[in-house]
Design a protein around this motif. Sequence first.
Motif, short mmCIF file in Angstrom:
data_model
loop_
_atom_site.label_atom_id
_atom_site.label_comp_id
_atom_site.label_asym_id
_atom_site.label_seq_id
_atom_site.Cartn_x
_atom_site.Cartn_y
_atom_site.Cartn_z
N ASN A 94 0.98 -1.43 -0.27
CA ASN A 94 0.43 0.01 0.01
C ASN A 94 0.61 1.03 -0.48
OD1 ASN A 94 -1.47 2.13 2.22
ND2 ASN A 94 -3.12 0.64 0.65
N PRO A 120 0.71 11.45 3.74
CA PRO A 120 1.02 10.56 5.30
C PRO A 120 2.33 11.46 5.38
CG PRO A 120 1.15 9.38 2.96
CD PRO A 120 0.86 10.12 2.34
N SER A 145 -5.35 -1.93 -2.58
CA SER A 145 -5.11 -2.97 -1.90
C SER A 145 -5.64 -4.48 -1.17
CB SER A 145 -4.31 -2.55 -0.39
OG SER A 145 -3.71 -2.18 -0.83
N LEU A 179 -3.80 0.20 9.33
CA LEU A 179 -3.69 -0.27 8.07
C LEU A 179 -3.15 -2.07 8.73
CD1 LEU A 179 0.00 1.13 7.92
CD2 LEU A 179 -1.96 1.81 5.94
N SER A 185 -5.68 -0.40 3.49
CA SER A 185 -5.80 0.80 3.92
C SER A 185 -7.12 0.46 4.40
CB SER A 185 -5.40 1.96 3.75
OG SER A 185 -6.25 2.39 2.28
N GLN A 191 -5.71 9.81 11.23
CA GLN A 191 -5.28 8.11 11.52
C GLN A 191 -5.67 7.53 10.61
OE1 GLN A 191 -2.15 7.42 13.18
NE2 GLN A 191 -2.15 9.27 14.77
N GLU A 192 -4.78 6.51 9.32
CA GLU A 192 -5.65 5.54 8.83
C GLU A 192 -4.59 3.78 9.44
OE1 GLU A 192 -7.51 4.06 5.22
OE2 GLU A 192 -7.27 5.91 6.20
N LEU A 222 0.68 3.93 1.52
CA LEU A 222 0.51 4.77 2.88
C LEU A 222 1.71 3.55 3.48
CD1 LEU A 222 -2.32 4.74 3.84
CD2 LEU A 222 -1.14 6.44 3.27
N GLU A 244 -1.27 2.20 12.71
CA GLU A 244 -1.95 3.50 12.14
C GLU A 244 -0.63 4.21 11.21
OE1 GLU A 244 -6.36 3.72 14.30
OE2 GLU A 244 -4.70 4.80 14.81
N GLY A 297 0.10 -3.69 4.56
CA GLY A 297 -0.43 -1.89 4.56
C GLY A 297 -1.99 -1.55 3.61
#
Length: 305
Positions: free
Chosen positions: A100, A242, A134, A269, A150, A266-267, A102, A166, A148
């Motif tokens: 991913n 990011p 993903s 993962l 998301s 925050q994302e 991120l 995250e 990762g």
Amino acid sequence: MKLTLDALLMLDAIDTAGSFAAAARQLHRVPSALTHAVRRLEDDLGYAIFERVGRRALLTPAGRSLLTDGRQLLAAADALECRAKRVATGWEVELRIALNALVPFALMLPLIRDFDAANHGTRLRFSGEVLAGSWDALGAGRADLVVGASGEAPRDTRFVSRPLGEAAMIFCMAPDHPLAALPEPLSAQELSQHRAVVLADTTRTMQARSAGMVIGQDTLVVPDHHAKLEAQIAGLGVGHLPYFLAAEALADGRLVRRQTDASRLQEPLHLAWRRDHDGRALQWFVERLTAAPWQAQLAQAVRLP
């Protein structure tokens, strides 16, 4: 069949060693047997393969052409044998890993070195995915392992997933962008009047996701996070990045960070793979990616300072 792999191995040995006698020693055969085998092959093919110059055995032009292509067959046969052996021992021929956007690829480099050191021969193929892409890569069979992934994990019994923490996301823009001069937090109404730079979701079969946008906002769709970073530095739009990617531009003033009414901080993962995939290469990576040392490195790389 006039030409066999054993015959090609014999011709290769003669050419490499330079003489029938030297090749016979290498192949643990007597020179007369090698000479007889080559003459019989030449009779069957209808042309000379070697010419003798003193004690040397030199390929004729036809022999050179035959052996050049024949060596490709020998290499392919050797690769086939190795692949079959790896399958028999449980090691995949190739492991496809979707990363991913991120997750910094640099975090994978030490794992790749350690994996190579095991010398089991599995090829690694990495691809980049964004947003729902993903999960789509896993479901559609484009990837065996996703690092990762998301957002929230889909309710799909085919997948096994583990949380990886995250990634910190920050809302930023060029310092001369009109939104940079407004008081914080920026409202959805204010954001809707300015273009957002967004990533193209790489999903092919699932519903595409969008993140960090407001209803009615114009968009500039770019292919990856580095393009998004450059577009926002150039003042072509605003959006979330990011923190690890934007940190340098924030430090030198090419970007400024601003708060919004609905800032995504925050994302989530995930590490994910298909339940029916039980190869040893996949297991190797899952063990290390779920271990505390690597997860600590990931957390340090993607969190806010």
